[in-house]
Design a protein around this motif. Sequence first.
Motif, mmCIF file in Angstrom:
data_model
loop_
_atom_site.group_PDB
_atom_site.id
_atom_site.type_symbol
_atom_site.label_atom_id
_atom_site.label_comp_id
_atom_site.label_asym_id
_atom_site.label_seq_id
_atom_site.Cartn_x
_atom_site.Cartn_y
_atom_site.Cartn_z
ATOM 1 N N VAL A 139 0.802 -1.273 0.009
ATOM 2 C CA VAL A 139 0.059 0.063 0.055
ATOM 3 C C VAL A 139 0.846 1.294 -0.100
ATOM 4 C CG1 VAL A 139 -1.503 1.344 1.531
ATOM 5 C CG2 VAL A 139 -2.019 -0.828 1.177
ATOM 6 N N ALA A 140 0.289 2.178 -0.915
ATOM 7 C CA ALA A 140 1.111 3.598 -0.742
ATOM 8 C C ALA A 140 0.176 4.682 -0.375
ATOM 9 C CB ALA A 140 1.872 3.743 -2.146
ATOM 10 N N LYS A 141 0.543 5.507 0.521
ATOM 11 C CA LYS A 141 -0.250 6.725 0.808
ATOM 12 C C LYS A 141 0.666 8.008 0.763
ATOM 13 C CE LYS A 141 -2.915 6.316 4.326
ATOM 14 N NZ LYS A 141 -4.354 6.220 3.789
ATOM 15 N N THR A 142 0.020 9.124 0.572
ATOM 16 C CA THR A 142 0.533 10.499 0.546
ATOM 17 C C THR A 142 0.876 10.695 1.742
ATOM 18 O OG1 THR A 142 -0.915 11.180 -1.321
ATOM 19 C CG2 THR A 142 0.369 12.973 -0.067
ATOM 20 N N ASN A 143 2.473 11.266 1.738
ATOM 21 C CA ASN A 143 2.769 11.500 3.105
ATOM 22 C C ASN A 143 2.094 12.915 3.603
ATOM 23 O OD1 ASN A 143 4.670 12.613 5.290
ATOM 24 N ND2 ASN A 143 6.462 11.911 4.320
ATOM 25 N N PRO A 144 1.428 12.827 4.654
ATOM 26 C CA PRO A 144 0.796 14.064 5.228
ATOM 27 C C PRO A 144 1.490 15.337 5.494
ATOM 28 C CG PRO A 144 0.750 12.285 6.891
ATOM 29 C CD PRO A 144 1.464 11.652 5.746
ATOM 30 N N GLN A 145 2.922 15.012 5.592
ATOM 31 C CA GLN A 145 3.625 16.190 5.873
ATOM 32 C C GLN A 145 3.764 17.096 4.645
ATOM 33 O OE1 GLN A 145 7.403 14.285 6.546
ATOM 34 N NE2 GLN A 145 6.921 13.854 8.876
ATOM 35 N N VAL A 146 3.068 16.831 3.639
ATOM 36 C CA VAL A 146 3.163 17.726 2.230
ATOM 37 C C VAL A 146 2.544 18.939 2.667
ATOM 38 C CG1 VAL A 146 3.306 15.862 0.499
ATOM 39 C CG2 VAL A 146 1.244 16.640 1.375
ATOM 40 N N VAL A 147 1.620 19.065 3.744
ATOM 41 C CA VAL A 147 0.882 20.280 4.049
ATOM 42 C C VAL A 147 1.950 21.360 4.526
ATOM 43 C CG1 VAL A 147 -1.463 19.213 4.245
ATOM 44 C CG2 VAL A 147 0.249 19.648 6.312
ATOM 45 N N HIS A 148 2.817 20.928 4.942
ATOM 46 C CA HIS A 148 3.929 21.811 5.285
ATOM 47 C C HIS A 148 5.115 22.090 4.395
ATOM 48 C CE1 HIS A 148 1.917 20.533 9.109
ATOM 49 N NE2 HIS A 148 2.466 19.648 8.759
ATOM 50 N N GLY A 149 4.967 21.736 3.210
ATOM 51 C CA GLY A 149 5.804 21.855 2.006
ATOM 52 C C GLY A 149 6.345 20.805 1.389
ATOM 53 N N ASP A 150 6.591 20.807 -0.072
ATOM 54 C CA ASP A 150 6.715 19.573 -0.676
ATOM 55 C C ASP A 150 8.332 19.034 -0.574
ATOM 56 O OD1 ASP A 150 4.430 19.114 -1.792
ATOM 57 O OD2 ASP A 150 5.161 19.576 -3.819
ATOM 58 N N ASP A 151 9.134 19.908 -0.022
ATOM 59 C CA ASP A 151 10.454 19.572 0.233
ATOM 60 C C ASP A 151 11.082 19.485 1.553
ATOM 61 O OD1 ASP A 151 11.889 22.156 0.711
ATOM 62 O OD2 ASP A 151 10.416 22.583 -0.985
ATOM 63 N N VAL A 152 12.070 18.696 1.746
ATOM 64 C CA VAL A 152 12.644 18.709 2.983
ATOM 65 C C VAL A 152 12.892 19.931 3.738
ATOM 66 C CG1 VAL A 152 13.374 16.195 2.569
ATOM 67 C CG2 VAL A 152 15.220 17.968 2.354
ATOM 68 N N ILE A 153 13.621 21.159 2.750
ATOM 69 C CA ILE A 153 13.905 22.101 3.586
ATOM 70 C C ILE A 153 12.633 22.909 4.287
ATOM 71 C CG2 ILE A 153 15.080 24.254 2.919
ATOM 72 C CD1 ILE A 153 16.534 21.979 2.845
ATOM 73 N N SER A 154 11.681 22.879 3.336
ATOM 74 C CA SER A 154 10.379 23.466 3.941
ATOM 75 C C SER A 154 9.957 22.857 5.217
ATOM 76 C CB SER A 154 9.184 23.328 3.190
ATOM 77 O OG SER A 154 9.543 23.959 2.028
ATOM 78 N N ARG A 155 10.117 21.577 5.359
ATOM 79 C CA ARG A 155 9.809 20.647 6.465
ATOM 80 C C ARG A 155 10.535 21.004 7.790
ATOM 81 N NH1 ARG A 155 7.459 15.305 3.741
ATOM 82 N NH2 ARG A 155 6.449 16.655 2.010
ATOM 83 N N ILE A 156 12.070 21.218 7.526
ATOM 84 C CA ILE A 156 13.015 21.356 8.364
ATOM 85 C C ILE A 156 12.630 23.032 8.939
ATOM 86 C CG2 ILE A 156 15.257 22.219 8.774
ATOM 87 C CD1 ILE A 156 15.983 19.809 6.809
ATOM 88 N N GLY A 157 12.167 23.866 8.077
ATOM 89 C CA GLY A 157 11.781 25.190 8.551
ATOM 90 C C GLY A 157 10.603 25.202 9.247
ATOM 91 N N PHE A 158 9.721 24.213 9.164
ATOM 92 C CA PHE A 158 8.429 24.014 9.854
ATOM 93 C C PHE A 158 8.914 23.776 11.276
ATOM 94 C CE2 PHE A 158 4.957 21.523 11.371
ATOM 95 C CZ PHE A 158 3.834 22.392 11.497
#
Length: 622
Positions: free
Chosen positions: A229-248
Amino acid sequence: MIKITFLPDKKNIKVNEGATILEALESVGININTPCGGKGICGKCKILINKGITTATPIEEELLSGEEIKKGFRLACQTELFKDTIIEIPSEIRLDFKKVFSSNLKGDINRIKNNLSLGTNLKKVFLDLGKPSLDDQRPDWERIKDGLSSKKIENISNLKVAVEILKKIPDVIRKSDFKITVTLQNNEIIDIEKGDTTKNSYGIAFDIGTTTVAGYLVNLKTGEELSAVAKTNPQVVHGDDVISRIGFTQKQKENLEILQKEIVNTLNEIIKETTQRAKINRSNIYETVIVGNTCMHHLFLGLNPSNIAPSPYIPVIKKSLSLKARDIPELVLKPSVNVYMLPNISAFVGADIVAGILSTSMWREDKIILFVDLGTNGEIVLGSRERLWTCSTAAGPAFEGARISAGMRAAEGAIYKVKIDNKFITYKAIKDGKVRGICGSGLIDLIAELVKLGLISKSGKLVDREECNPELSEEIRERIIKGQKGSKFLLVKGKETENRKPIYITQRDIREVQLAKAAIYAGIKILLKEVNISPEDIQKILLAGAFGNFINKESAIRMGLIPQLPLKKVESVGNAAGRGAEIVLLSEKTRKICERISKDIKYVELSSRPDFQEEFIKAMFF
């Protein structure tokens, strides 16, 4: 406080004056597409204000057309609220995290040509203990150890057991009439069950991607893949890339915990879905293996990723980890289940690449192989069994659909294939539904076709209608339209799309793709220099990742994304990371191989290379 109404949900909320629409949406649990993490870069969070229209900000004036602004379209991340407002949320920007993708995610170890034998340290042993009596007053624990000894289990004297297992023993053995199954791993008892459950032995492998999380449930005894099974990573709401998520994570202390919870909840959903499909009890899952890039690895563990982003790019840890499920808050597996995490290579080359190297067997091939995992970050590996080199290059989010005017992820309604001849345009959309936008593979096809027809010059300029090859049909020439912000090419007419709006590729879109493909190709050129070989010396190119699996090889070569080799030398290998995680789950010996890959591979830091910029500029040309 002001009143906000969201349509068509008919949700009402009161917010403080000055809150953004994006903040208001988050507070009512409406998730929308924000690839840039709300920085006002991508222009994807377009909403329609029906009442209480605000003045457009400079960023909105840049990213929205004059017509859109006049109609009341604004960007949710930019618009601040100062009066009662009614807002319509278009369906195309909503994110549905409940959707499950049942994939043919090639994972079954039996289909993998790498001659790795099955073998884990997990053993399930059935014991008929015999009941205690006044003549046999051995403690329950001693009775179990003696039973294991009679089955020739080694190192019984050093056998470990957790208190949580000891607590279960009295009840389990008496309710089962002293007939039990003991599960052992690495000289530790990790479970005790009633009756004979020796045939029920399962494991689950996860590939935690920045955009997609994939899970593979397998039978540990046979190696058979039972469900995936594959699902969308829900963290995408905080940005598509890892830099955005680190910023979050840096905005507020609790944000790191939020990101960890989101990914753990997704793993729990995948565990539930895969076990239901396979009709097995999740209590019979005894082992899990996890891969992902270094940032996803840190977020899953709740480790602070802040030092990954700035130079000198330092992760908290890169070695492999053997944990227990109890170490991960709220993971639904039994506390004693082993959680093995493959080693990372560097801040931007993670365990997913180690797993990809393992599953493609390039770690033991005599041939020179180029492995390219395409995504927001392009991870590249070059070499053979003699030596491997790797680098990571920031391709940007263009291939994921961000910063592209009609770009989107590879989801239902996304155009993934394009063909243009002298007279006609043909395209295919995922699930053949109404067209909603274009994803990375479609974008590469489209640009390659426009380059082939001379509609995009070597420098990347979309030519004017008057500059077209006179042999081109009027049907194709008429699709070049002069706009306020430069020329654009009409791909899909409004009557063919879900929202009745035409889909164009703009000059700005072409520049975004140029930047992405130049970054990848420049990274490849730097590795070629390191290995001291030319592109012609590469004997095979492997394109990895879900995106790599859909790419048209001919288009990738024509637009200069990968070296010009015969098509038969280019192969799409799908989710090589997920397959590698399965191999490690099923073959204990491969863990040492992964350790060696991580330790011996030479990582090349592109930011310290003065020649990278030079190669990047050269690679901008088509």
